[in-house]
Structure formats: structure tokens, C-alpha cells
Design a protein around this motif. Sequence first.
Motif, PDB file in Angstrom:
ATOM      1  N   CYS A 167       0.847  -1.186   0.000  1.00  0.00           N
ATOM      2  CA  CYS A 167       0.000   0.000   0.000  1.00  0.00           C
ATOM      3  C   CYS A 167       0.891   1.247   0.000  1.00  0.00           C
ATOM      4  O   CYS A 167       1.845   1.333   0.769  1.00  0.00           O
ATOM      5  N   CYS A 170       0.266   3.187   3.702  1.00  0.00           N
ATOM      6  CA  CYS A 170       0.756   2.677   4.987  1.00  0.00           C
ATOM      7  C   CYS A 170       1.975   1.776   4.827  1.00  0.00           C
ATOM      8  O   CYS A 170       2.646   1.460   5.802  1.00  0.00           O
ATOM      9  N   HIS A 197      -4.794   0.214   0.210  1.00  0.00           N
ATOM     10  CA  HIS A 197      -5.889  -0.457   0.923  1.00  0.00           C
ATOM     11  C   HIS A 197      -7.151   0.396   0.810  1.00  0.00           C
ATOM     12  O   HIS A 197      -7.056   1.622   0.735  1.00  0.00           O
ATOM     13  N   LYS A 199      -9.056   1.040   3.253  1.00  0.00           N
ATOM     14  CA  LYS A 199      -9.100   1.915   4.443  1.00  0.00           C
ATOM     15  C   LYS A 199      -8.086   3.057   4.379  1.00  0.00           C
ATOM     16  O   LYS A 199      -8.136   3.999   5.145  1.00  0.00           O
ATOM     17  N   CYS A 200      -7.125   2.933   3.478  1.00  0.00           N
ATOM     18  CA  CYS A 200      -6.067   3.940   3.430  1.00  0.00           C
ATOM     19  C   CYS A 200      -6.340   5.043   2.404  1.00  0.00           C
ATOM     20  O   CYS A 200      -5.499   5.900   2.165  1.00  0.00           O
TER      21      CYS A 200
HETATM   22 ZN   LIG Z   1      -2.639   0.829   3.574  1.00  0.00          ZN
END
Ligand SMILES: [Zn+2]
Length: 231
Positions: A167, A170, A197, A199-200
Amino acid sequence: MKINLDSDNEWGHFIDPDSFQIVEITDEVPDKSFVVFKEREYIEDIDRTVIQTTYGIIDGNKLQPMNKRELSKLMSKACAKYIIDFEKLPPKIMVEKKLIIDKPAQLAFILSNHDTFHLKIDKTALEGGNPHEIINSIMENQDFKTTMYDREEKWKIEYAKSSRAKCRKCGSNIEKDTVRIGEPNYFEDHLNYRWHHEKCIFLQRFEKKNIKGLDLLEEKDRKRIEEILDS
Ligand SMILES: [Zn+2]
């Protein structure tokens, strides 16, 4: 002046400020030319090649080094002069961002896939002309592609095909078969993606029409993501 790039590790170009022609440096470089040359240095301890770039201008038979930002300013001036003189954009120059009324135009001079200069053309540079109007009318008359933003690819959403990609936000791996979201990225004219991701990524900032692949997701994933996009 003569510039000798004699070692195998150095190469460079000069740019004629009047025509914006890019010429490989082999020997003689005319006065007032913009120069960019590179030195490849292999650093054994870290097993990596580092490329150092020198930017500058030839002034009175001397190389005046400067940073990229300073050279970009000089290029912006030369570019504005070209626009006034020829009523077209210099070669290798594209409109980088959409033109906005009463704002400077943001253009890009694409020396290579690794070296783009960001140019700002304001009213003063155009001798009082409005950048938005002048460049818009040039774009209407020039039939080849003059903008960068209309070739922008859409972002992509899909299930990770392996667990290898990291990712970009992160830094940890994106597990196989989970949703990943890719930012389009051109490298040497090939399109690839920088994956994230779910969520990222701040999904709220996207509109549905700017992401491809939604229709290929399983319904529960598609619905969850569409809800965020619509919010
Ligand atoms: Zn991530």
C-alpha cells in the motif's frame, strides 16, 4: 561553449530558448541555452545507482548552475515569448491543469518521462494578455493533443491478484482477494497503478464516474463502496 560529457556516466541536453528544440549535448552548446545534464553514480555499499542532475543556463560562455525551480522560471518566460511570437505552444509543452479565468496558466515542459518542468504563465509574461483566453484559443487551433489532464486515466478498484503489492499509504502488503484501489501512473508511457488499501484512501473525494472496476466487485463490496462515494 564546449561542454564535454566524456564519461559514460554523464549525458545531457540543451534547450534552445527561442525554439524549445531539445538537442543532445555532444560538444558545442550555444549561448543562452538551457542545459540539463545528468550524472549516474553507482554506490556500491547500497547497490544503487543515484542520478544527479545539474540545471543551468549558458551565459557569456559560462555555465551558470541553478536549481530546477529557477530554471523553470526562465523557461516560463521563454515559453510566454514563444506563445506571443508564434501564437502556438512550443514543442513538448502541454497544458498541465485546466485553465482558470484570471489565473496564471500552468503548463508542463516534458523533457523526458523523468524530467518535467512546471511552468507558470501569467498576465505579465503575456504582455497583459489573459492566459486563459490566449491559451484556450491556441488549443482550439492546434489539432494535436495539448493537454495532460484529458489523458488522465481513471482510478481502478479490484480484488488484489496477489499479496505482493504494498500500500502506498501505509506501506504494508495488500492481502490477496481484498479490495485494492489504484492510482493511475504513467511510467515511460506505460500505465500502471499505485495500489492502496480501501481503508487507506479517502474514498469520499471520488465520484463514481472517476473509478473503474466497481461493476466487477461482488455486490456487498460494491454497495459498501458506492455508499461512500455517494455520500
Ligand atoms: Zn494501507
